[in-house]
Design a protein around this motif. Sequence first.
Motif, PDB file in Angstrom:
ATOM      1  N   ILE A  33       0.858  -1.187   0.000  1.00  0.00           N
ATOM      2  CA  ILE A  33       0.000   0.000   0.000  1.00  0.00           C
ATOM      3  C   ILE A  33       0.892   1.235   0.000  1.00  0.00           C
ATOM      4  CG2 ILE A  33      -1.785   1.271   1.240  1.00  0.00           C
ATOM      5  CD1 ILE A  33      -2.529  -1.457   2.560  1.00  0.00           C
ATOM      6  N   SER A  34       0.699   2.087  -0.992  1.00  0.00           N
ATOM      7  CA  SER A  34       1.474   3.325  -1.063  1.00  0.00           C
ATOM      8  C   SER A  34       1.087   4.250   0.083  1.00  0.00           C
ATOM      9  CB  SER A  34       1.218   4.044  -2.392  1.00  0.00           C
ATOM     10  OG  SER A  34       1.614   3.224  -3.460  1.00  0.00           O
ATOM     11  N   HIS A  35       2.039   5.055   0.533  1.00  0.00           N
ATOM     12  CA  HIS A  35       1.761   5.941   1.661  1.00  0.00           C
ATOM     13  C   HIS A  35       0.821   7.075   1.290  1.00  0.00           C
ATOM     14  CE1 HIS A  35       4.843   8.351  -0.300  1.00  0.00           C
ATOM     15  NE2 HIS A  35       4.423   9.366   0.426  1.00  0.00           N
ATOM     16  N   ALA A  36       0.736   7.396  -0.002  1.00  0.00           N
ATOM     17  CA  ALA A  36      -0.186   8.429  -0.461  1.00  0.00           C
ATOM     18  C   ALA A  36      -0.661   8.056  -1.862  1.00  0.00           C
ATOM     19  CB  ALA A  36       0.491   9.791  -0.490  1.00  0.00           C
ATOM     20  N   GLN A  37      -1.929   8.301  -2.131  1.00  0.00           N
ATOM     21  CA  GLN A  37      -2.471   7.985  -3.441  1.00  0.00           C
ATOM     22  C   GLN A  37      -3.485   9.051  -3.822  1.00  0.00           C
ATOM     23  OE1 GLN A  37      -3.438   3.834  -4.223  1.00  0.00           O
ATOM     24  NE2 GLN A  37      -2.590   3.309  -2.216  1.00  0.00           N
ATOM     25  N   MET A  38      -3.588   9.330  -5.116  1.00  0.00           N
ATOM     26  CA  MET A  38      -4.581  10.285  -5.606  1.00  0.00           C
ATOM     27  C   MET A  38      -5.584   9.525  -6.451  1.00  0.00           C
ATOM     28  SD  MET A  38      -2.363  13.636  -6.612  1.00  0.00           S
ATOM     29  CE  MET A  38      -3.763  14.739  -6.548  1.00  0.00           C
ATOM     30  N   PHE A  39      -6.836   9.812  -6.228  1.00  0.00           N
ATOM     31  CA  PHE A  39      -7.914   9.238  -7.020  1.00  0.00           C
ATOM     32  C   PHE A  39      -8.480  10.363  -7.867  1.00  0.00           C
ATOM     33  CE2 PHE A  39      -8.544   5.029  -5.085  1.00  0.00           C
ATOM     34  CZ  PHE A  39      -7.681   5.133  -4.018  1.00  0.00           C
ATOM     35  N   LEU A  40      -8.125  10.370  -9.125  1.00  0.00           N
ATOM     36  CA  LEU A  40      -8.525  11.454 -10.011  1.00  0.00           C
ATOM     37  C   LEU A  40      -9.546  10.976 -11.036  1.00  0.00           C
ATOM     38  CD1 LEU A  40      -5.005  12.995 -10.738  1.00  0.00           C
ATOM     39  CD2 LEU A  40      -6.698  13.798  -9.097  1.00  0.00           C
ATOM     40  N   GLY A  41     -10.499  11.848 -11.338  1.00  0.00           N
ATOM     41  CA  GLY A  41     -11.483  11.532 -12.356  1.00  0.00           C
ATOM     42  C   GLY A  41     -12.441  12.684 -12.497  1.00  0.00           C
ATOM     43  N   PRO A  42     -13.197  12.686 -13.568  1.00  0.00           N
ATOM     44  CA  PRO A  42     -14.169  13.766 -13.754  1.00  0.00           C
ATOM     45  C   PRO A  42     -15.248  13.718 -12.682  1.00  0.00           C
ATOM     46  CG  PRO A  42     -14.356  12.128 -15.504  1.00  0.00           C
ATOM     47  CD  PRO A  42     -13.202  11.727 -14.662  1.00  0.00           C
ATOM     48  N   PRO A  43     -15.908  14.859 -12.429  1.00  0.00           N
ATOM     49  CA  PRO A  43     -16.976  14.877 -11.423  1.00  0.00           C
ATOM     50  C   PRO A  43     -18.014  13.789 -11.689  1.00  0.00           C
ATOM     51  CG  PRO A  43     -16.496  17.097 -12.179  1.00  0.00           C
ATOM     52  CD  PRO A  43     -15.711  16.159 -13.052  1.00  0.00           C
ATOM     53  N   GLY A  44     -18.384  13.089 -10.635  1.00  0.00           N
ATOM     54  CA  GLY A  44     -19.400  12.056 -10.760  1.00  0.00           C
ATOM     55  C   GLY A  44     -18.895  10.709 -11.213  1.00  0.00           C
ATOM     56  N   SER A  45     -17.571  10.589 -11.429  1.00  0.00           N
ATOM     57  CA  SER A  45     -17.027   9.328 -11.930  1.00  0.00           C
ATOM     58  C   SER A  45     -16.834   8.285 -10.843  1.00  0.00           C
ATOM     59  CB  SER A  45     -15.710   9.572 -12.667  1.00  0.00           C
ATOM     60  OG  SER A  45     -14.724  10.056 -11.770  1.00  0.00           O
ATOM     61  N   GLY A  46     -16.980   8.690  -9.593  1.00  0.00           N
ATOM     62  CA  GLY A  46     -16.913   7.713  -8.517  1.00  0.00           C
ATOM     63  C   GLY A  46     -15.554   7.559  -7.865  1.00  0.00           C
ATOM     64  N   THR A  47     -14.691   8.525  -8.041  1.00  0.00           N
ATOM     65  CA  THR A  47     -13.379   8.411  -7.410  1.00  0.00           C
ATOM     66  C   THR A  47     -13.463   8.546  -5.888  1.00  0.00           C
ATOM     67  OG1 THR A  47     -13.006  10.755  -7.897  1.00  0.00           O
ATOM     68  CG2 THR A  47     -12.058   9.135  -9.425  1.00  0.00           C
ATOM     69  N   VAL A  48     -14.387   9.348  -5.393  1.00  0.00           N
ATOM     70  CA  VAL A  48     -14.542   9.474  -3.929  1.00  0.00           C
ATOM     71  C   VAL A  48     -15.068   8.164  -3.338  1.00  0.00           C
ATOM     72  CG1 VAL A  48     -15.749  10.667  -2.067  1.00  0.00           C
ATOM     73  CG2 VAL A  48     -14.766  11.974  -3.953  1.00  0.00           C
ATOM     74  N   PRO A  49     -16.138   7.588  -3.890  1.00  0.00           N
ATOM     75  CA  PRO A  49     -16.580   6.289  -3.365  1.00  0.00           C
ATOM     76  C   PRO A  49     -15.491   5.215  -3.471  1.00  0.00           C
ATOM     77  CG  PRO A  49     -18.309   7.241  -4.701  1.00  0.00           C
ATOM     78  CD  PRO A  49     -17.088   8.114  -4.863  1.00  0.00           C
ATOM     79  N   LEU A  50     -14.722   5.236  -4.564  1.00  0.00           N
ATOM     80  CA  LEU A  50     -13.648   4.250  -4.712  1.00  0.00           C
ATOM     81  C   LEU A  50     -12.588   4.440  -3.635  1.00  0.00           C
ATOM     82  CD1 LEU A  50     -12.479   1.923  -6.418  1.00  0.00           C
ATOM     83  CD2 LEU A  50     -11.312   3.661  -7.800  1.00  0.00           C
ATOM     84  N   ALA A  51     -12.215   5.672  -3.361  1.00  0.00           N
ATOM     85  CA  ALA A  51     -11.214   5.941  -2.328  1.00  0.00           C
ATOM     86  C   ALA A  51     -11.721   5.530  -0.950  1.00  0.00           C
ATOM     87  CB  ALA A  51     -10.840   7.432  -2.332  1.00  0.00           C
ATOM     88  N   ILE A  52     -12.996   5.783  -0.685  1.00  0.00           N
ATOM     89  CA  ILE A  52     -13.567   5.397   0.613  1.00  0.00           C
ATOM     90  C   ILE A  52     -13.639   3.874   0.728  1.00  0.00           C
ATOM     91  CG2 ILE A  52     -15.651   5.483   2.040  1.00  0.00           C
ATOM     92  CD1 ILE A  52     -16.081   8.352   0.953  1.00  0.00           C
TER      93      ILE A  52
END
Length: 115
Positions: free
Chosen positions: A25-44
């Motif tokens: 597991i990387s110590h830091a990761q960015m979940f990037l995507g267009p609005p509504g693409s689900g990057t926040v749910p994926l990160a959670i």
Amino acid sequence: MKFANVIAHQAEKKHLIHTVTENRISHAQMFLGPPGSGTVPLAIAYAQYILCQNKQENDSCGACASCTKIQKHNHPDLHFSFPIHLSKEKHIYKSDNVLADWREILDENPYFGDR
Ligand SMILES: [Zn+2]
């Protein structure tokens, strides 16, 4: 949120689970995507999988104390930081000051209204 509740992102889910099972597991990761693409749910879902006390092969259990806290957005090891509009009148200078609103939005629609 479990991976099963995240729309699409099948390859990303598989990769993220693999990082946990391989203990990479990387110590830091960015979940990037267009609005509504689900990057926040994926990160959670990823955070929940990492912190789950009873991991399943392809998802968190969704029922342990850790999963329950994450699903209520109040796990002590899961912190949210996000950009906000600065307002001198309301003394809103950091994301902690609007965390209650953030949690409410996550409960209503973690895709932030775009899904
Ligand atoms: Zn769990």
